[in-house]
Design a protein around this motif. Structure first.
Motif, PDB file in Angstrom:
ATOM      1  N   ALA A   1       2.759   3.199  20.029  1.00 23.06           N
ATOM      2  CA  ALA A   1       3.800   2.231  20.155  1.00 23.06           C
ATOM      3  C   ALA A   1       3.257   0.649  20.031  1.00 23.06           C
ATOM      4  N   HIS A   2       2.888   0.555  18.493  1.00 23.90           N
ATOM      5  CA  HIS A   2       2.277  -0.797  18.273  1.00 23.90           C
ATOM      6  C   HIS A   2       3.071  -1.706  18.378  1.00 23.90           C
ATOM      7  N   ALA A   3       2.471  -3.026  18.402  1.00 24.33           N
ATOM      8  CA  ALA A   3       3.259  -4.294  18.579  1.00 24.33           C
ATOM      9  C   ALA A   3       4.198  -4.525  17.488  1.00 24.33           C
ATOM     10  N   ALA A   4       5.302  -4.945  17.420  1.00 22.89           N
ATOM     11  CA  ALA A   4       6.182  -5.433  16.383  1.00 22.89           C
ATOM     12  C   ALA A   4       5.279  -6.364  15.345  1.00 22.89           C
ATOM     13  N   GLY A   5       5.577  -5.986  14.074  1.00 22.93           N
ATOM     14  CA  GLY A   5       4.773  -6.489  13.014  1.00 22.93           C
ATOM     15  C   GLY A   5       3.513  -5.984  12.447  1.00 22.93           C
ATOM     16  N   ILE A   6       3.102  -5.010  13.434  1.00 22.35           N
ATOM     17  CA  ILE A   6       1.959  -4.095  13.123  1.00 22.35           C
ATOM     18  C   ILE A   6       2.226  -3.384  11.935  1.00 22.35           C
ATOM     19  N   ASN A   7       1.386  -3.328  10.675  1.00 17.43           N
ATOM     20  CA  ASN A   7       1.528  -2.541   9.696  1.00 17.43           C
ATOM     21  C   ASN A   7       0.488  -1.297  10.102  1.00 17.43           C
ATOM     22  N   GLU A   8       1.115   0.034  10.054  1.00 20.97           N
ATOM     23  CA  GLU A   8       0.256   1.039  10.379  1.00 20.97           C
ATOM     24  C   GLU A   8      -0.585   1.651   9.261  1.00 20.97           C
ATOM     25  N   PHE A   9      -0.126   1.211   8.104  1.00 19.57           N
ATOM     26  CA  PHE A   9      -1.238   1.438   7.033  1.00 19.57           C
ATOM     27  C   PHE A   9      -2.411   0.476   7.022  1.00 19.57           C
ATOM     28  N   ASP A  10      -2.333  -0.567   7.475  1.00 18.90           N
ATOM     29  CA  ASP A  10      -3.571  -1.051   7.868  1.00 18.90           C
ATOM     30  C   ASP A  10      -4.411  -0.750   9.030  1.00 18.90           C
ATOM     31  N   VAL A  11      -3.769  -0.203  10.072  1.00 24.11           N
ATOM     32  CA  VAL A  11      -4.307   0.483  11.325  1.00 24.11           C
ATOM     33  C   VAL A  11      -4.799   1.606  10.877  1.00 24.11           C
ATOM     34  N   THR A  12      -4.408   2.645  10.146  1.00 19.25           N
ATOM     35  CA  THR A  12      -4.949   3.785   9.752  1.00 19.25           C
ATOM     36  C   THR A  12      -5.859   4.013   8.672  1.00 19.25           C
ATOM     37  N   GLY A  13      -5.858   2.826   7.721  1.00 21.77           N
ATOM     38  CA  GLY A  13      -6.814   2.878   6.448  1.00 21.77           C
ATOM     39  C   GLY A  13      -5.869   3.830   5.443  1.00 21.77           C
ATOM     40  N   LEU A  14      -4.818   4.038   5.655  1.00 17.03           N
ATOM     41  CA  LEU A  14      -3.761   4.720   4.558  1.00 17.03           C
ATOM     42  C   LEU A  14      -3.475   3.803   3.475  1.00 17.03           C
ATOM     43  N   THR A  15      -3.518   4.544   2.432  1.00 14.86           N
ATOM     44  CA  THR A  15      -2.993   3.567   1.135  1.00 14.86           C
ATOM     45  C   THR A  15      -1.619   3.636   0.864  1.00 14.86           C
ATOM     46  N   PRO A  16      -1.188   2.184   0.837  1.00 14.91           N
ATOM     47  CA  PRO A  16       0.323   2.173   0.303  1.00 14.91           C
ATOM     48  C   PRO A  16       0.560   2.112  -0.916  1.00 14.91           C
ATOM     49  N   ALA A  17       1.395   3.052  -1.692  1.00 11.15           N
ATOM     50  CA  ALA A  17       1.590   3.291  -2.896  1.00 11.15           C
ATOM     51  C   ALA A  17       3.046   2.697  -3.113  1.00 11.15           C
ATOM     52  N   PRO A  18       3.282   2.312  -4.321  1.00 10.98           N
ATOM     53  CA  PRO A  18       4.597   1.662  -4.615  1.00 10.98           C
ATOM     54  C   PRO A  18       5.219   2.953  -4.816  1.00 10.98           C
ATOM     55  N   CYS A  19       6.543   2.792  -4.785  1.00  6.80           N
ATOM     56  CA  CYS A  19       7.666   3.814  -5.175  1.00  6.80           C
ATOM     57  C   CYS A  19       8.501   3.327  -6.261  1.00  6.80           C
ATOM     58  N   GLU A  20       8.900   4.166  -6.949  1.00  4.29           N
ATOM     59  CA  GLU A  20       9.646   3.961  -8.200  1.00  4.29           C
ATOM     60  C   GLU A  20      11.046   3.412  -7.855  1.00  4.29           C
ATOM     61  N   ILE A  21      11.797   3.963  -6.962  1.00  6.05           N
ATOM     62  CA  ILE A  21      13.241   3.265  -6.936  1.00  6.05           C
ATOM     63  C   ILE A  21      13.630   2.677  -5.776  1.00  6.05           C
ATOM     64  N   VAL A  22      12.734   2.842  -4.115  1.00  6.26           N
ATOM     65  CA  VAL A  22      13.115   2.125  -3.322  1.00  6.26           C
ATOM     66  C   VAL A  22      11.957   1.071  -3.052  1.00  6.26           C
ATOM     67  N   ALA A  23      12.042   0.139  -1.997  1.00  7.02           N
ATOM     68  CA  ALA A  23      11.212  -0.780  -1.907  1.00  7.02           C
ATOM     69  C   ALA A  23       9.933  -0.423  -1.042  1.00  7.02           C
ATOM     70  N   ALA A  24      10.348   0.746  -0.043  1.00  8.73           N
ATOM     71  CA  ALA A  24       9.125   0.715   0.785  1.00  8.73           C
ATOM     72  C   ALA A  24       8.115   1.580   0.190  1.00  8.73           C
ATOM     73  N   PRO A  25       6.867   1.406   0.567  1.00  5.79           N
ATOM     74  CA  PRO A  25       5.512   2.199   0.084  1.00  5.79           C
ATOM     75  C   PRO A  25       5.632   3.963   0.596  1.00  5.79           C
ATOM     76  N   ARG A  26       5.033   4.568  -0.151  1.00  3.17           N
ATOM     77  CA  ARG A  26       4.856   5.807   0.135  1.00  3.17           C
ATOM     78  C   ARG A  26       3.325   5.895   0.763  1.00  3.17           C
ATOM     79  N   VAL A  27       2.896   7.077   1.247  1.00  3.99           N
ATOM     80  CA  VAL A  27       1.651   7.133   1.565  1.00  3.99           C
ATOM     81  C   VAL A  27       0.752   7.946   0.514  1.00  3.99           C
ATOM     82  N   ALA A  28      -0.243   6.926  -0.299  1.00  4.47           N
ATOM     83  CA  ALA A  28      -0.655   7.810  -1.617  1.00  4.47           C
ATOM     84  C   ALA A  28      -1.355   9.093  -1.181  1.00  4.47           C
ATOM     85  N   GLU A  29      -2.035   9.187  -0.029  1.00  5.84           N
ATOM     86  CA  GLU A  29      -2.738  10.407   0.551  1.00  5.84           C
ATOM     87  C   GLU A  29      -1.917  11.645   0.674  1.00  5.84           C
ATOM     88  N   SER A  30      -0.670  11.532   1.083  1.00  2.38           N
ATOM     89  CA  SER A  30       0.142  12.649   1.168  1.00  2.38           C
ATOM     90  C   SER A  30       0.272  13.392  -0.288  1.00  2.38           C
TER      91      SER A  30
END
Length: 203
Positions: free
Chosen positions: A94-123
């Motif tokens: 339960a991170h504080a509001a506004g915390i980006n879990e990509f930053d906390v975990t070191g995961l890479t946000p990758a752009p999507c083709e259609i939607v605005a939200a990023p995907r997990v590049a490592e998945s």
């Protein structure tokens, strides 16, 4: 043993979630109208239809993922795997509001083709989704509490081709994980084939 859930089970931990298992994990990445990114796992998640591809995730509590899905009408489902299990578990915090879990975990946000939200590049695979319905989840008394389900259509699919074998996605190679109740998980380590008697080709 028989018990009525409202009367209690008398066990150290609730067996319901262990009995309804394994449950696939919807690792949901989303973005708010204000541009805040969120990443969180949901085990109340599953596919609803193949044609068109529809899925759902349900939130117990009005959390960032469901709020973002309601605001923007979009989210991404990222495949949860054993190599990414520690990062996935961290995104359940339960991170504080506004915390980006990509930053906390070191995961890479990758752009999507259609939607605005990023995907997990490592998945190994990610599903871009657009919401078709937001459904309050009622109990027998008609009480919805803070239970909300988002139903969405998959509008784009990303696959790491390293996990394709003979034209099929290889869950064993991807080491897909599922929730099994309590704090237990399982990993896909073995598969067996059993075609339907009237359908020999996989679907």
């Amino acid at each position: 043993m028989f018990y009525r859930p409202e009367a209690g089970h008398g066990l150290p931990h609730d067996p319901f979630r262990a009995i309804v298992s394994p449950r696939p994990i919807g690792w949901i990445s989303s973005i708010s109208n204000a541009g805040l990114v969120n990443l969180a796992p949901y085990s109340f998640f599953n596919a609803l239809s193949g044609q068109p591809p529809l899925l759902m995730f349900s939130s117990e509590g009005i959390k960032d993922s469901i709020t973002n899905a309601m605001e923007t009408g979009e989210f991404v489902v990222n495949m949860a795997t054993r190599p990414l299990a520690a990062q996935l578990n961290e995104t359940s915090r339960a991170h504080a509001a506004g915390i980006n879990e990509f930053d906390v975990t070191g995961l890479t946000p990758a752009p999507c083709e259609i939607v605005a939200a990023p995907r997990v590049a490592e998945s190994p695979a990610s599903l871009e989704c657009k919401v078709t319905d937001i459904v309050p989840v009622k109990d027998l008394n008609g009480d919805v509490g803070d239970r909300v389900m988002a139903i969405a259509q998959v509008v784009g699919i990303h696959i790491n081709e390293a996990f394709l074998r003979d034209g099929q996605f290889d869950n064993v190679a991807a080491q897909t994980i599922a929730r099994c109740g309590y704090w237990e998980y399982q990993v896909s380590s073995e598969m067996f084939s059993m075609p339907r008697p009237d359908h020999q080709a996989p679907h």
